[in-house]
Design an enzyme around this catalytic site. Structure first.
Site, short mmCIF file in Angstrom:
data_model
loop_
_atom_site.label_atom_id
_atom_site.label_comp_id
_atom_site.label_asym_id
_atom_site.label_seq_id
_atom_site.Cartn_x
_atom_site.Cartn_y
_atom_site.Cartn_z
N HIS A 199 0.84 -1.21 0.00
CA HIS A 199 0.00 0.00 0.00
C HIS A 199 0.88 1.25 0.00
CE1 HIS A 199 -3.56 2.46 1.29
NE2 HIS A 199 -2.59 3.20 1.80
N GLU A 200 1.85 1.30 0.92
CA GLU A 200 2.69 2.50 1.02
C GLU A 200 3.58 2.65 -0.21
OE1 GLU A 200 2.02 4.73 3.05
OE2 GLU A 200 0.78 3.61 4.44
N HIS A 218 1.64 4.46 -2.77
CA HIS A 218 1.73 5.92 -2.63
C HIS A 218 3.04 6.43 -3.23
CE1 HIS A 218 -1.88 6.65 -0.35
NE2 HIS A 218 -1.49 5.96 0.70
N GLU A 250 -6.31 7.86 -1.09
CA GLU A 250 -6.01 6.47 -0.73
C GLU A 250 -6.41 5.48 -1.83
OE1 GLU A 250 -4.28 5.61 1.83
OE2 GLU A 250 -4.23 7.60 2.73
N TYR A 275 -10.84 6.95 3.80
CA TYR A 275 -10.32 5.58 3.68
C TYR A 275 -11.42 4.64 3.18
CZ TYR A 275 -5.73 6.34 5.76
OH TYR A 275 -4.44 6.75 5.98
#
Length: 716
Positions: free
Chosen positions: A480-481, A484, A509, A651
């Site tokens: 997930h990170e 980003h 997100e 989110y």
């Protein structure tokens, strides 16, 4: 192996050579330069002569240049091992925020921007991103108090803005530097992973803590104990203590929500939520409240059913299940996954060594988006550092640095720099997040400035006998990170303010949430996996020591383990999403009071705990007659102070968009490179440079739908 073409980036990476003194000097220089520009434009440009070219462009170009320094100045507070440098970073952030507030409340500059807006808002010669810049900047002045008549009310608004900035910075610093924990005997930690216990600090001989170990509240310590420790009283103590850390933040949080409400009312809004949501995708608090309320109604029956099943498991273990406590949940949820779904988290983690998992993730992004990641070792960093010293382009010896490129098919151009800072240390940011270090933009001469982005995480450190091993949920977090980070790298905007993840909060997100689906796809789980005994001869020898003559496991994860992961994706999903709803509804409740007096009289701790009990159905100490004021979880909730205020719902709403994108485009073939590149250029590249709903519609070919989201949750 990357070709030599990829070894020489056209732009040097940023330097991390600041001292506390140089950091403050650089901050003063940056702000002074911007102040001089403001004064010069006001002096040189008459209101009737104001244009986009002579007002907006110089400010935008200066913003671009400032961001190359200011993001790093503020970054030290999250990662530096030097407490004085962290303190200087915090002080510099306060100065920069105060300066920004003063700047955006300058009446003389607003008159120029307002004149440009009235003259050129419909100018067909302006490109769409420049029009968006003009519109956003113009609105920003009004939202920052210039819609309030000059005088005592505007002065009060400015005072509030400066205090809110100070509260935010101090709140996050307290969280970063939190160093609490508890002493436990090894018996009290029965069931917790041996790797965890062996790595904990031991009490000194002859002291009252001799024979005990020190358990911190950092995630690598906290979560394994909550998931695996068989001693309920230990889990209870850890849970309550963690909910009561950072007590100094309780007052800061309360002051913040009161001041936000006052500021919103000064601007003419009925509450802070209305002010914040106005320029997001949702537009109104009613849209958010309706979405959260509908989801709560749909999820509540499932939550009740899941608790009943978990209570039966607890009763089978303890003989008592009148209550199902907050400190029970991670333990029995884990136990259920192990018993009913054969999910052996320890065995699964053996297939996710941190480094090979990262290599696998980068390979996925290479195939999907047409990228190449080149790890820069010490000698590579020496060669590209402006100082000739590779240590100057990283902030800690543990940090990994990659240069990122388009592959040959995409033109082999440079994309930017990716940093990975993966392990916990004192004073470091305590969660997992992506930080932009330097945004990309178009330079004044028309060339491109390339971005640098950092993943800051807290995974356990490797030992001589074992690499750092990730649980599957940590694999999802890392992916997930990294999502980003990729968004930040591949974005291509004219202005730094729209770069990468600089989108509205209820969309930001979605791109990373969509990529999480790859972590639940059998072929990609297999591709990411590599048993740690295959990583190096030393690890193989260490594995053999404890294997008692067993055959070495296969290099990739076997099908039955993969299936055990995939089959558990939605186990106790209602309770997980009800937890997210608790955060979102608490956020909206404290920012949507009926009157200012209501928020002044609010006990945020009681509200936080009572809402959690009502929404999730899990019991806390209030179920034993202790009342609702037993903990202060909001004091540890950095999101609501750090930009997600009246926005945490994002989110969940982003999940709607991300599920729609995955189901519509990638579900059939997640590794479809053609669609991956279309996603890169249609969604990720745009950043915040156009309306996010327009971005979604361009990618989907239609309006977004909630159908896939509810279908995925089994609620359609």
């Amino acid at each position: 192996m990357a070709s030599a073409n990829y070894k020489k980036p056209p732009q040097a990476p940023p330097l991390f050579t600041h001292t506390p003194d140089t950091l403050m000097t650089e901050t003063e220089t940056v702000l002074q330069r911007n102040k001089q520009l403001q004064d010069q434009i006001v002096k040189d440009v008459a209101v009737d002569k104001a244009t986009f070219a002579n007002v907006m462009v110089p400010f935008a170009q200066d913003d671009n240049q400032m961001s190359l320094q200011t993001h790093i100045i503020g970054f030290y507070s999250a990662v530096s091992t030097d407490s004085k440098l962290r303190d200087a970073s915090v002080e510099a952030e306060k100065k920069m925020d105060d300066f920004a507030i003063d700047s955006v409340m300058r009446e003389d500059i607003f008159q120029l921007v307002d004149a440009v807006y009235k003259k050129q808002k419909d100018d067909v010669k302006l490109d769409p991103e420049s029009k968006r810049l003009l519109e956003k900047d113009h609105k920003s002045y009004i939202r920052n108090g210039l819609g309030i008549p000059a005088g005592s009310k505007r002065d009060r608004f400015k005072e509030i803005k400066k205090r809110l900035s100070e509260l935010s910075i101090t709140f996050q610093k307290n969280l970063n530097e939190e160093s609490g924990g508890l002493w436990f005997s090894k018996e009290e930690l029965d069931g917790a992973p041996t790797d965890l216990i062996s790595g904990l600090k031991e009490g000194e001989k002859g002291s009252e803590h001799e024979g005990k170990v020190w358990l911190t509240f950092k995630y690598p310590d906290l979560f394994p104990v909550q998931k695996y420790c068989k001693v309920a009283e230990t889990r209870h103590k850890v849970f309550i203590a963690n909910e009561n850390k950072c007590q100094e933040n309780v007052k800061l949080f309360k002051e913040a929500i009161v001041l936000r409400d006052e500021a919103a009312r000064l601007l003419g809004y009925p509450n802070h939520a209305t002010f914040r949501i106005e320029d997001k995708m949702a537009k109104t608090p009613k849209t958010v409240d309706d979405f959260l309320g509908d989801l709560r109604k749909r999820l509540a029956p499932g939550g009740v059913q899941e608790i009943e099943v978990l209570k039966k498991l607890k009763k089978a273990e303890t003989g008592d299940a009148d209550k199902y406590f907050l400190w029970d949940h991670r333990f029995y949820d884990t136990l259920m996954l192990e018993r009913d779904f054969q999910l052996d988290q320890e065995k699964i983690a053996e297939y996710f060594p941190l480094q090979s998992s990262i290599d696998g993730m980068l390979k996925i992004f290479e195939e999907l988006f047409g990228l190449v990641f080149v790890k820069l070792e010490a000698e590579d960093r020496d060669a590209i550092s402006e100082t000739g010293k590779g240590k100057d382009v990283i902030w800690h010896p543990d940090v990994h640095l990659f240069s990122v490129w388009d592959d040959e098919a995409e033109g082999a151009g440079f994309v930017g720099y990716l940093y990975l800072d993966l392990h916990p240390r004192d004073g470091k940011y305590g969660h997992a997040a992506n930080f932009n270090l330097q945004p990309g933009f178009i330079n004044e001469n028309g060339t491109r400035r390339y971005p640098a982005t950092a993943l800051v995480c807290n995974f356990s450190k490797p030992t001589p006998k074992k690499p750092s091993l990730l649980k599957h949920d940590e694999v999802v977090t890392l992916f997930h990170e990294l999502g980003h980070g990729i968004h930040d790298l591949v974005s291509r905007t004219i202005y730094s303010r729209f770069h990468g993840t600089s989108t509205v909060r209820d969309f930001v997100e979605a791109p990373s949430q969509m990529l999480e689906n790859w972590c639940w796809t059998p072929s990609q789980i297999r591709a990411l996996s590599k048993h740690y005994s295959h990583v190096s001869p030393d690890f193989k020898a260490a594995w053999s020591e404890g294997a008692s003559g067993k055959d070495q496991p296969t290099e990739s994860m076997p099908d039955e383990l993969i299936q055990s992961i995939v089959s558990t994706r939605h186990v106790n999903d209602a309770l997980f999403n009800l937890r997210q709803l608790h955060f979102g509804i608490f956020d909206m409740t404290v920012h949507e009071p009926a009157s200012h007096e209501e928020v002044e009289g609010l006990d945020a701790s009681v509200m936080y705990n009572s809402l959690r009990h009502e929404i999730s159905g899990l019991d806390g100490p209030e179920a034993e007659g202790e009342g609702d004021g037993w903990g202060s979880g909001q004091a540890t909730f950095g999101h609501l102070i750090g930009g997600y205020d009246a926005g945490y719902y994002g989110y969940l709403s982003s999940q709607v968009y991300s599920t729609d994108m995955f189901y519509s485009v990638f579900k059939k073939n997640p590794m479809d490179g053609k669609e991956g590149r279309r996603y890169r250029y249609t969604v990720l590249e745009k950043g915040g440079s156009q309306d996010e709903m327009e971005t979604l519609k361009q990618f989907l070919g239609r309006e977004p739908s909630t159908e896939a989201f509810y279908q995925e949750l089994g609620l359609s």
